[in-house]
Design an enzyme around this catalytic site. Structure first.
Site, PDB file in Angstrom:
ATOM      1  N   ARG A   1     -29.268  -5.905  39.726  1.00 16.68           N
ATOM      2  CA  ARG A   1     -27.988  -5.646  40.169  1.00 16.68           C
ATOM      3  C   ARG A   1     -27.079  -4.731  38.670  1.00 16.68           C
ATOM      4  O   ARG A   1     -26.342  -4.181  38.986  1.00 16.68           O
ATOM      5  CB  ARG A   1     -27.329  -6.152  40.490  1.00 16.68           C
ATOM      6  CG  ARG A   1     -26.789  -7.158  40.228  1.00 16.68           C
ATOM      7  CD  ARG A   1     -26.289  -8.771  41.147  1.00 16.68           C
ATOM      8  NE  ARG A   1     -26.033  -9.492  40.520  1.00 16.68           N
ATOM      9  CZ  ARG A   1     -25.591 -11.076  40.806  1.00 16.68           C
ATOM     10  NH1 ARG A   1     -25.290 -10.588  41.788  1.00 16.68           N
ATOM     11  NH2 ARG A   1     -25.590 -12.047  39.817  1.00 16.68           N
TER      12      ARG A   1
ATOM     13  N   VAL B   1     -30.190  -9.142  46.171  1.00 14.84           N
ATOM     14  CA  VAL B   1     -30.730  -9.625  47.006  1.00 14.84           C
ATOM     15  C   VAL B   1     -29.981 -10.549  48.225  1.00 14.84           C
ATOM     16  O   VAL B   1     -30.515 -10.414  49.152  1.00 14.84           O
ATOM     17  CB  VAL B   1     -31.802 -10.615  46.235  1.00 14.84           C
ATOM     18  CG1 VAL B   1     -32.804 -10.144  45.533  1.00 14.84           C
ATOM     19  CG2 VAL B   1     -30.775 -11.700  45.374  1.00 14.84           C
TER      20      VAL B   1
ATOM     21  N   LYS C   1     -36.778 -28.428  38.814  1.00 16.53           N
ATOM     22  CA  LYS C   1     -35.359 -28.781  39.218  1.00 16.53           C
ATOM     23  C   LYS C   1     -35.469 -29.064  41.242  1.00 16.53           C
ATOM     24  O   LYS C   1     -34.372 -29.618  41.628  1.00 16.53           O
ATOM     25  CB  LYS C   1     -34.500 -28.159  38.437  1.00 16.53           C
ATOM     26  CG  LYS C   1     -34.489 -28.260  36.686  1.00 16.53           C
ATOM     27  CD  LYS C   1     -32.555 -27.087  36.450  1.00 16.53           C
ATOM     28  CE  LYS C   1     -32.978 -27.444  34.948  1.00 16.53           C
ATOM     29  NZ  LYS C   1     -33.883 -26.716  34.360  1.00 16.53           N
TER      30      LYS C   1
ATOM     31  N   LYS D   1     -32.175 -24.048  44.573  1.00 20.54           N
ATOM     32  CA  LYS D   1     -34.346 -23.554  44.969  1.00 20.54           C
ATOM     33  C   LYS D   1     -35.435 -24.244  45.735  1.00 20.54           C
ATOM     34  O   LYS D   1     -35.246 -24.153  46.136  1.00 20.54           O
ATOM     35  CB  LYS D   1     -34.271 -24.144  43.388  1.00 20.54           C
ATOM     36  CG  LYS D   1     -33.565 -22.335  42.610  1.00 20.54           C
ATOM     37  CD  LYS D   1     -33.413 -21.501  42.122  1.00 20.54           C
ATOM     38  CE  LYS D   1     -35.323 -20.777  41.819  1.00 20.54           C
ATOM     39  NZ  LYS D   1     -35.180 -19.342  41.817  1.00 20.54           N
TER      40      LYS D   1
END
Length: 255
Positions: A42, A70, A135, A147
Site C-alpha cells: 500500500r 490486504v 509470538k 497472528k
C-alpha cells in the site's frame, strides 16, 4: 535444496512485498525462473524505491507492482487472478503500536488473512504460505494474538480449499529485517545511546533472511495444506546478545 519444480514458470504474489521479506524473496528468486512476480503493498514510495533497487537486474522485467491493501478483498481478488503462489507477508507487527491500536492490527492481520484465503480459493491459487511469528505461541500481547488468529483463519475449515493448499511458517527474530532489534541497536549505537532491553531474561530465536525465505520455499515443496512449519533456530538471551553486538560494533566491551 533446489526448488525449481515449485518456482520455475510460476506467477508469484507477495503481499507486503516492499518489506525486508519481499526484497530478500526477489533476490532468492533470481536463482530460479518464475514467470512473474507481483509485489502487492500500500506504499507507493516504497514501491518506487524497490523498483529502483532492482532495475539493474534482469529479473526486474518480470516484476509487476500493485498498490493495494490486504484489507481490500476486491483488490486482492483482482491482484491474485492467474496467480500460482501467494506469499502472505503483509502484517502489522510492531508490538508497542499494536498494544495501543489493537483493532488496526485486527483489520490487517486477521481480516486481511481472511481476505487472502477467500481470494486465493476464488482464483484457485495453488499454494498460499502465511508468514507468522513465534509470538503466536501462547500470545501475551495483541500482536501475537492477531497472528495466532491469522494462523487459525488460514488453516481453518471455514472455506472449502479443494484447489488451494495453505500453510504457515513461524519465524523468530529475522536478523536485520525492518523493525527487528539489530536496526534499532544500530540506531542507538550511532547516537551513543543505551540499548533498550524489554526484559533481561527474554530469549529470542535468531535466523537470517535467507534462512527465512528457504523455509517458505520448503513449505511450498512439502505442504499438503494445513501445516505450520517451524525451523530449528539458535536462541540467545537478548541481554547477552545486546552486550555482544555492542562490543562488536564499537570495540568497547563496557558499552
Amino acid at each position: 535444496m533446489s526448488f525449481s519444480a515449485e518456482l520455475d514458470g510460476k506467477t508469484i504474489l507477495i503481499t507486503g512485498g516492499t518489506g525486508s521479506f519481499g526484497h530478500q524473496m526477489i533476490y532468492e528468486l533470481m536463482e530460479y525462473s518464475p514467470k512473474k512476480i507481483i509485489v502487492y503493498s500500500r506504499d507507493e514510495e516504497k514501491q518506487h524505491n524497490m523498483r529502483e533497487t532492482f532495475r539493474k537486474y534482469p529479473i526486474s522485467k518480470k516484476i509487476d507492482y500493485i498498490i493495494g491493501d490486504v484489507r481490500d478483498y476486491v483488490r486482492l481478488v483482482n491482484a491474485s487472478k492467474n496467480v500460482d503462489i501467494i506469499f502472505h507477508a503483509a502484517a502489522m507487527k510492531q508490538v508497542p503500536y499494536i498494544e495501543s491500536h489493537p483493532y488496526e492490527a485486527v483489520k490487517t492481520n486477521v481480516i486481511g488473512a481472511y481476505n487472502i484465503m477467500r481470494a486465493a480459493v476464488e482464483n484457485k491459487v495453488d499454494y498460499v504460505v502465511g508468514i507468522s511469528t513465534d509470538k503466536a505461541v501462547k500470545p501475551i500481547n495483541a500482536m501475537g494474538m492477531t497472528k495466532a488468529i491469522q494462523e487459525k483463519i488460514l488453516l481453518g475449515d471455514d472455506i472449502d480449499k479443494e484447489n488451494t493448499k495453505i500453510s504457515c511458517v513461524r519465524y523468530g527474530n529475522v536478523i536485520g529485517s525492518r523493525g527487528s532489534v539489530i536496526p534499532l541497536f544500530d540506531e542507538k549505537i550511532s547516537k551513543q545511546e543505551s540499548l533498550p532491553i524489554t526484559h533481561p531474561m527474554m530469549t529470542r530465536f535468531m535466523l537470517t533472511l535467507k534462512e527465512a525465505i528457504q523455509l517458505v520455499f520448503y513449505a511450498i515443496k512439502v505442504s499438503e495444506g494445513g501445516e505450520i512449519f517451524v525451523k530449528k533456530a539458535p536462541n540467545v538471551k537478548i541481554l547477552e546478545f545486546a552486550k555482544a553486538y555492542a562490543k562488536i560494533k564499537t570495540g568497547n566491551p563496557n558499552y
